[in-house]
Enzyme design. Structure first.
Site, PDB file in Angstrom:
ATOM      1  N   GLU A 203       0.817  -1.222   0.000  1.00 25.97           N
ATOM      2  CA  GLU A 203       0.000   0.000   0.000  1.00 25.97           C
ATOM      3  C   GLU A 203       0.845   1.264   0.000  1.00 25.97           C
ATOM      4  O   GLU A 203       0.440   2.297  -0.532  1.00 25.97           O
ATOM      5  CB  GLU A 203      -0.956   0.013   1.189  1.00 25.97           C
ATOM      6  CG  GLU A 203      -2.096  -0.999   1.095  1.00 25.97           C
ATOM      7  CD  GLU A 203      -1.740  -2.357   1.672  1.00 25.97           C
ATOM      8  OE1 GLU A 203      -0.545  -2.603   1.946  1.00 25.97           O
ATOM      9  OE2 GLU A 203      -2.661  -3.176   1.850  1.00 25.97           O
TER      10      GLU A 203
ATOM     11  N   PHE B 274     -11.341  -7.192  13.938  1.00 24.30           N
ATOM     12  CA  PHE B 274     -10.281  -7.676  13.057  1.00 24.30           C
ATOM     13  C   PHE B 274      -9.959  -6.611  12.000  1.00 24.30           C
ATOM     14  O   PHE B 274     -10.842  -6.071  11.353  1.00 24.30           O
ATOM     15  CB  PHE B 274     -10.725  -8.977  12.372  1.00 24.30           C
ATOM     16  CG  PHE B 274      -9.707  -9.485  11.386  1.00 24.30           C
ATOM     17  CD1 PHE B 274      -8.448  -9.904  11.819  1.00 24.30           C
ATOM     18  CD2 PHE B 274      -9.993  -9.514  10.033  1.00 24.30           C
ATOM     19  CE1 PHE B 274      -7.505 -10.352  10.909  1.00 24.30           C
ATOM     20  CE2 PHE B 274      -9.046  -9.970   9.117  1.00 24.30           C
ATOM     21  CZ  PHE B 274      -7.803 -10.384   9.554  1.00 24.30           C
ATOM     22  N   GLN B 275      -8.689  -6.332  11.831  1.00 22.63           N
ATOM     23  CA  GLN B 275      -8.189  -5.325  10.890  1.00 22.63           C
ATOM     24  C   GLN B 275      -8.823  -3.946  11.117  1.00 22.63           C
ATOM     25  O   GLN B 275      -9.115  -3.228  10.174  1.00 22.63           O
ATOM     26  CB  GLN B 275      -8.372  -5.783   9.436  1.00 22.63           C
ATOM     27  CG  GLN B 275      -7.456  -6.975   9.110  1.00 22.63           C
ATOM     28  CD  GLN B 275      -7.313  -7.234   7.623  1.00 22.63           C
ATOM     29  OE1 GLN B 275      -8.217  -6.967   6.832  1.00 22.63           O
ATOM     30  NE2 GLN B 275      -6.154  -7.752   7.233  1.00 22.63           N
TER      31      GLN B 275
ATOM     32  N   LYS C 167     -17.317  -0.640   5.922  1.00 26.92           N
ATOM     33  CA  LYS C 167     -17.751  -1.599   4.904  1.00 26.92           C
ATOM     34  C   LYS C 167     -19.253  -1.518   4.650  1.00 26.92           C
ATOM     35  O   LYS C 167     -19.695  -1.575   3.500  1.00 26.92           O
ATOM     36  CB  LYS C 167     -17.370  -3.015   5.359  1.00 26.92           C
ATOM     37  CG  LYS C 167     -17.499  -4.036   4.253  1.00 26.92           C
ATOM     38  CD  LYS C 167     -16.963  -5.386   4.707  1.00 26.92           C
ATOM     39  CE  LYS C 167     -17.014  -6.385   3.552  1.00 26.92           C
ATOM     40  NZ  LYS C 167     -16.516  -7.707   3.990  1.00 26.92           N
TER      41      LYS C 167
ATOM     42  N   MET D 203      24.377   8.906   2.305  1.00 22.51           N
ATOM     43  CA  MET D 203      24.338  10.191   2.994  1.00 22.51           C
ATOM     44  C   MET D 203      24.634  10.020   4.485  1.00 22.51           C
ATOM     45  O   MET D 203      25.309  10.851   5.096  1.00 22.51           O
ATOM     46  CB  MET D 203      22.976  10.867   2.789  1.00 22.51           C
ATOM     47  CG  MET D 203      22.900  12.278   3.319  1.00 22.51           C
ATOM     48  SD  MET D 203      24.098  13.390   2.519  1.00 22.51           S
ATOM     49  CE  MET D 203      23.093  14.071   1.193  1.00 22.51           C
TER      50      MET D 203
END
Lengths: 573, 165
Positions: free
Chosen positions: A53, A115-116, A165, A473
């Site tokens: 993502e 969940f999630q 959802k 760097m």
């Protein structure tokens, strides 16, 4: 009167995207966005499936920077949403318009540690311009409209919409608002005329003016007005990293970048100027160095669309809040002659001759600067996307930019792993352009999984890895400030980038000697497919010039004797 | 210096979190914050007392203004405005001390809103100094519990902090 259409929340989201003219979205499906993905299945909006993502957020960001349009990314709830966070923060710091759509657990489960489940609105509150948790599906059209408006106007920035959802599956009456009323959001675009007049008078009185341009010039498409102003008043122009491309590097009045790794002549000019005309820039510490010692003799005119930037870091004599383009157009009306800057310009010209950006070419080992120069030689109008670190600075210093939106880099947040997914977004937005990701061997590995995205969607970007086997760097700072104790910065021998590319079905090329550099770049350009070039570079090359953190910008690091590791810091000129 | 801000915000969930979060992440110090709905049910009014110098307060106002849910911000000057907060004090009181405590309550024009055999609850409104003074006087009788609101403030005269389109 048309009857409003009845549709599901998910359909309303996709219909809103269509109304906003969105042609492409970057995303990764999951449980809580299943209804949305079901609608996308049959939509004419192109969906690019990324492999992480974070890649979706960066790709949307790269797309937005390359095109000036709003980029859109989609992720599921919980880990999907939290994986967007670095990408959203990157866009926030550089004022990039993106809209992030995240799935959320159904409304009844919110707050139950389902969940999630993650409170992504809470998490992204400090790194979005605004965000929404949609609790009433009827509000979806308004929220979608507002989100795109907020993201793309004023000082642009990311907006997140969290979609439970069940909101996606409920039916709503879809009526897309034509206009929006937000009591608390009214960006000021037109500058105060009196202030603009005052600025014009001050400009005409100045003898040692410097224009300091930032990313705001690019965002507001004001490059043409900037060039007109510079040429009319005869002032040299420096730009922040984000302002790269706002003013052509080859222009005789150009000073290139200022700041920590800016040109000496830009920094000297700033320090000795009597007037700084700052346009669309926020006086970041990497640009100003020690702020109390910044431009000590100068008055400062500051033009910015965000009033909160004015006076935040430096004292400002003439503030002008407004869109850069509009303000510059008004300002130009009051400018009828050049400043009395001939002596000043001669001095600046001397500095430019005396302190050019330079490096020592080698016949035996590839210098990273040479790779950038060769990319420029082969493809002068490419879009250059960068990772973060030495590669980013060399990409800025040794490529000659002439157009806005051709240099794309994570300036504010400094996100390693940004460049490659952003280059995919940029290429999809500008298929007519050759797109290079100038990368380091450290940064590229942070999102190299997006090779699968580039290959499966046939996005021919070229990754040029300036492979020095180090987190370059950080190693440079260790060399200069930590007695060469290279604590955990050596990456040597970890990856065969050619095989890595090939395993994804991309083209992998390697150059080990300077004589091979030109050939592999040309081969990559001919191949017109996702390509990774592994340039085996000098492991201890440093980005110079350099001003140490916290020093005034004319106090450069002078490395006299590398083997003795002697470091001298002193003001020159 | 302490500054008092009257902030009109959208009366929506999460707005307080946005304002409080802004103060926290930018390192501004809130002395007190009070929120309540206005005559327009869609708009709430926050009274925020901030500590800082002029430069800080300027940034506070500008950053608050960037929040989409913030509608209007006014700075209230101490001279041109009235301010009030409310406090409840639970004080131990028996038959011996009760009369003197009641005298103090009278002098401060406060109210006794609960009486028990061994305690009283006193309600007082006023500016900070008045409430502090009362607290000092009550201390010797034994304060069992204190509950104070943040301050609210309003401009004197016709000048008002309201939202016009």
């Amino acid at each position: 009167m048309n009857m409003p259409d009845i549709m599901t929340g998910a359909e309303a989201v996709v219909e809103s995207l269509r109304r906003e003219g969105i042609e492409i979205v970057f995303g990764y499906p999951g449980g809580a966005v299943l209804p949305l993905y079901d609608v996308l299945y049959e939509s004419d909006i192109r969906h690019i499936l990324v492999r992480h993502e974070q890649g979706a957020a960066h790709a949307a960001d790269g797309y937005a920077r390359a095109t000036g349009k709003v980029g859109v990314c989609i992720a599921t709830s919980g880990p999907g949403a939290t994986n967007l966070v670095t990408g959203i923060a990157t866009a926030y710091m550089d004022s990039v318009p993106i809209v992030a759509l995240t799935g959320q657990v159904p409304r009844v489960l919110i707050g139950n540690d389902a969940f999630q489940e993650a409170d992504i609105c809470g998490i992204t509150m400090p790194i979005t311009k605004h965000n929404y948790l949609v609790k009433d599906e009827q509000e979806l059209p308004r929220i979608m409209k507002e989100a795109f408006y907020i993201a793309s106007t004023g000082r642009p920035g990311p907006v997140l919409i969290d979609l439970p959802k069940d909101v996606q599956t409920e039916e709503i009456e879809f009526d897309y608002p034509k206009e929006i009323v937000m009591r608390g959001y009214k960006p000021k675009v037109k500058g105060n005329e009196q202030q603009i007049k005052r600025a014009a008078l001050t400009i005409l009185e100045s003898e040692r003016p410097v224009i300091y341009a930032g990313g705001g010039v690019i965002i507001s498409n004001a490059s043409e007005e900037l060039r007109m102003l510079a040429e009319k008043i005869m002032a040299p122009v420096t730009a922040s990293l984000m302002g790269t491309g706002a003013f052509p590097d080859e222009h005789p009045l150009s000073l290139g970048m200022l700041g920590m790794h800016g040109t000496r002549y830009a920094n000297y000019a700033i320090q000795q100027s009597d007037l700084i005309i700052a346009i669309g820039t926020r006086f970041d510490d990497r640009a100003t160095g020690k702020v109390d010692a910044f431009a000590p003799e100068a008055k400062i005119i500051h033009i910015d669309v965000d009033p909160a930037e004015i006076g935040k870091n430096v004292r400002v004599d003439i503030p002008i809040v407004g869109d850069c383009k509009q303000v510059l157009q008004s300002l130009l009306k009051y400018i009828d002659r050049a400043c009395n800057s001939e002596v000043w310009l001669r001095k600046v010209e001397e500095w430019k001759k005396e302190y050019p950006l330079t490096y020592t070419y080698s016949e035996s080992v590839i210098k990273p600067q040479y790779v950038v120069e060769e990319i420029y030689r082969a493809c002068k109008d490419a879009i250059i996307v960068t990772e973060v670190g030495q590669n980013q600075m060399w990409a800025r210093q040794f490529f000659r930019y002439k157009d806005p939106r051709t240099f794309i880099s994570s300036g504010g947040l400094g996100t390693m792993g940004y460049g490659f997914p952003a280059s995919i977004g940029a290429k999809l937005g500008r298929p007519d352009k050759v797109v290079f990701d100038i990368a380091g061997d450290g940064s590229f590995l942070m999102n190299s999984q997006e090779l699968a995205t580039a290959v499966s969607n046939d996005v021919p970007v070229i990754v040029a890895i300036l492979n020095n086997g180090y987190l370059g760097m950080v190693r440079q700072w260790q060399e200069l400030f930590f007695c060469r104790r290279y604590s955990h910065t050596c990456l040597e021998g970890s990856v065969d980038f050619v095989k890595l590319a090939e395993s994804y079905g991309a083209l992998g090329l390697r150059a080990e000697r300077p004589s091979e550099v030109r050939g592999v770049i040309e081969e990559a350009l001919r191949a017109n497919m996702p390509t990774v070039i592994d340039f085996i570079c000098d492991p201890e090359e440093n980005v110079m010039p350099m001003v140490p953190a916290g020093a005034a910008i004319n106090e450069f690091v002078e490395v006299r004797n590398k083997s003795e590791n002697k470091l001298l810091v002193g003001a020159v000129a | 210096m302490r500054y008092t801000l009257a902030v009109l915000v959208e009366n929506k969930p999460g707005v307080l979190a946005r304002v409080a979060g802004l103060f926290a992440r930018r390192g501004y110090n809130i002395d007190s914050l009070a929120v309540g709905v206005t005559d327009n049910p869609e708009i709430s009014r926050m009274t925020i007392v901030v500590r800082g110098d002029e430069k800080v307060i300027e940034q506070v106002i500008k950053q608050l203004n960037k929040l989409v849910d913030v509608i209007k911000i006014s700075m209230l000057s101490e001279k041109e405005s009235v301010e009030r907060s409310l406090a409840l004090f639970k004080v131990s009181a028996d038959s011996k001390t009760r009369p003197t405590i009641m005298q103090i309550v009278d002098i401060f024009r406060a109210k006794i809103i609960d009486v028990g055999s061994k305690s009283l609850i006193i309600e007082i409104t006023g500016d900070e100094d008045k409430i502090n003074a009362m607290e000092r006087l009550l201390r010797s009788y034994g304060i069992l519990e204190v509950c104070r609101t943040g301050k609210i403030a309003m401009n004197r005269g016709l000048k008002s902090v309201s939202y016009e389109k």
